[in-house]
Scaffold this active site. Sequence first.
Site, PDB file in Angstrom:
ATOM      1  N   ASP A 247       1.049  -1.455   0.486  1.00 16.15           N
ATOM      2  CA  ASP A 247      -0.345  -0.396  -0.088  1.00 16.15           C
ATOM      3  C   ASP A 247       1.513   1.196  -0.065  1.00 16.15           C
ATOM      4  O   ASP A 247       1.782   1.378  -0.528  1.00 16.15           O
ATOM      5  CB  ASP A 247      -0.900  -0.151   1.303  1.00 16.15           C
ATOM      6  CG  ASP A 247      -2.403   0.720   1.234  1.00 16.15           C
ATOM      7  OD1 ASP A 247      -2.055   1.695   0.552  1.00 16.15           O
ATOM      8  OD2 ASP A 247      -2.975   0.808   1.116  1.00 16.15           O
ATOM      9  N   HIS A 273       2.229   2.504  -2.788  1.00 14.47           N
ATOM     10  CA  HIS A 273       0.819   3.045  -3.342  1.00 14.47           C
ATOM     11  C   HIS A 273       1.665   4.665  -3.301  1.00 14.47           C
ATOM     12  O   HIS A 273       1.307   5.659  -3.571  1.00 14.47           O
ATOM     13  CB  HIS A 273      -0.025   3.052  -2.719  1.00 14.47           C
ATOM     14  CG  HIS A 273      -0.281   1.437  -3.125  1.00 14.47           C
ATOM     15  ND1 HIS A 273      -1.915   1.229  -3.310  1.00 14.47           N
ATOM     16  CD2 HIS A 273       0.114   0.541  -4.037  1.00 14.47           C
ATOM     17  CE1 HIS A 273      -2.784   0.044  -3.342  1.00 14.47           C
ATOM     18  NE2 HIS A 273      -1.132  -0.358  -3.477  1.00 14.47           N
TER      19      HIS A 273
END
Length: 411
Positions: A247, A273
């Site tokens: 993430d 991310h």
Amino acid sequence: MRRQRSYCLLALSAAVLVVNTLQEVAAKDLRHVTEPKIPPACESLKGSGSDETAVIQKALNSCGKGKTVHLASGTFISGPLTIPSGVGLWIDNEVVLKATSNAKLFDNGKNLCGTVSTQYNGCNPLITMKNVDGSGIYGKGTIDGQGGVKLTAKTESWWDLAHEAQVKNQYQNNPTLVDIESSREIILYQVKIINAPNYHVIVGNTNGFTAWGVTINTPPSARNTDGIDPGGSQNITINECSITTGDDNIAIKAHFAPTRHISVTNCHFGPGHGMSIGSDIDQGVSDLTVENLVQQNSLNGLQIKSDRSRGGLVTNVVYSNVCMRNVTNPIVLNTQYSKTATGNHIPEYKGIVFKDIEVKTAGKFTFDGFSDAKPIEATLNNVIIAKGSTWVTEHAKINGKYVVGSGNKKC
Ligand SMILES: *[C@@H]1O[C@H](CO)[C@@H](O)[C@H](O)[C@H]1NC(C)=O
Ligand SMILES: *[C@@H]1O[C@H](CO)[C@@H](O)[C@H](O)[C@H]1NC(C)=O
């Protein structure tokens, strides 16, 4: 006349210089941060490879301020630990502190930990530092969250639960590895944090946090495994980090209090991310410098994301000397992260500076402001992007231009 005019000009440019300098100084951690030192040990422990929660916690509780509990050799298995004020945990080189795979030991009383449910927050973190001053985790050893290991008496791992939750549109109840809350002057030095069941490090409502030489490494397939998330915190330095995860590599939030004066320097990001701000930023994020960053093989590069249910002002942000390769969205400034969001917390991004940025491979660049009344205000200064890239702007006032080509940065 002529002379007077040039004096005026001189005074004006001096004033501009002062304002610029002040801004640059302010967009960082205001503390003077130097490389931490590992405090002396109050007690040394040898890991036996079995559950040693009680032994470690007892040593932490009886350790004096300014000292560390030294995990000197071997492997330790542990459930939740709490580090007292002024005390450190020193995980020495080659030592592994493994999070237990027995979900029950993390349960915080709701009988939810280790389940997929419509409710969340069912687990205690592995390591908690709450209402403490001068605590930390030190040493070249490893904290292993064992996210991919089957849980005791279950057929699934923490990561399997996270995927199941996604499919069912529910929540996995998985523990955070390091949770720092309402504290002051906390240090993470050199330690490696791997295979997180959930977030790696949360820094909530804390004044003074230094992560120096920290490595985070969890597979990109593991959901909701943010690297370091400061929120409602001030005076933060993250230096010489290496972060790969499933993430956000870093996600700066501001939900309960403003987050400001942050320096992210000399870091290397693998899959993840991105270097993110958001999504919950209603209390405002400001005065951030990201300098000397390499990002490779990730979904996003430099990202600011929010929506009208949880937006706020993001300002005085400087990204400087960033090199990216194989990044899908090298820059993404998004004010409608959830398209179905409602509310009046309008995201507003202004004073966002991109300086000396080079993106080696084609990607998508997005500057999507909320409205003409609240546009994105960004400045580009020596931004080089690869041929074949897509550049999308809406409700955005952008000073400066990008160049398509290739520069001389290495990454
Ligand atoms: C941030 O650091 C500066 C410089 O040390 C200090 O004056 C200020 O009080 C700190 N801010 C907070 C909120 O702790
Ligand atoms: C690009 O990054 C993706 C992960 O986002 C990875 O799967 C792929 O192998 C990378 N490609 C190259 C050429 O490194």
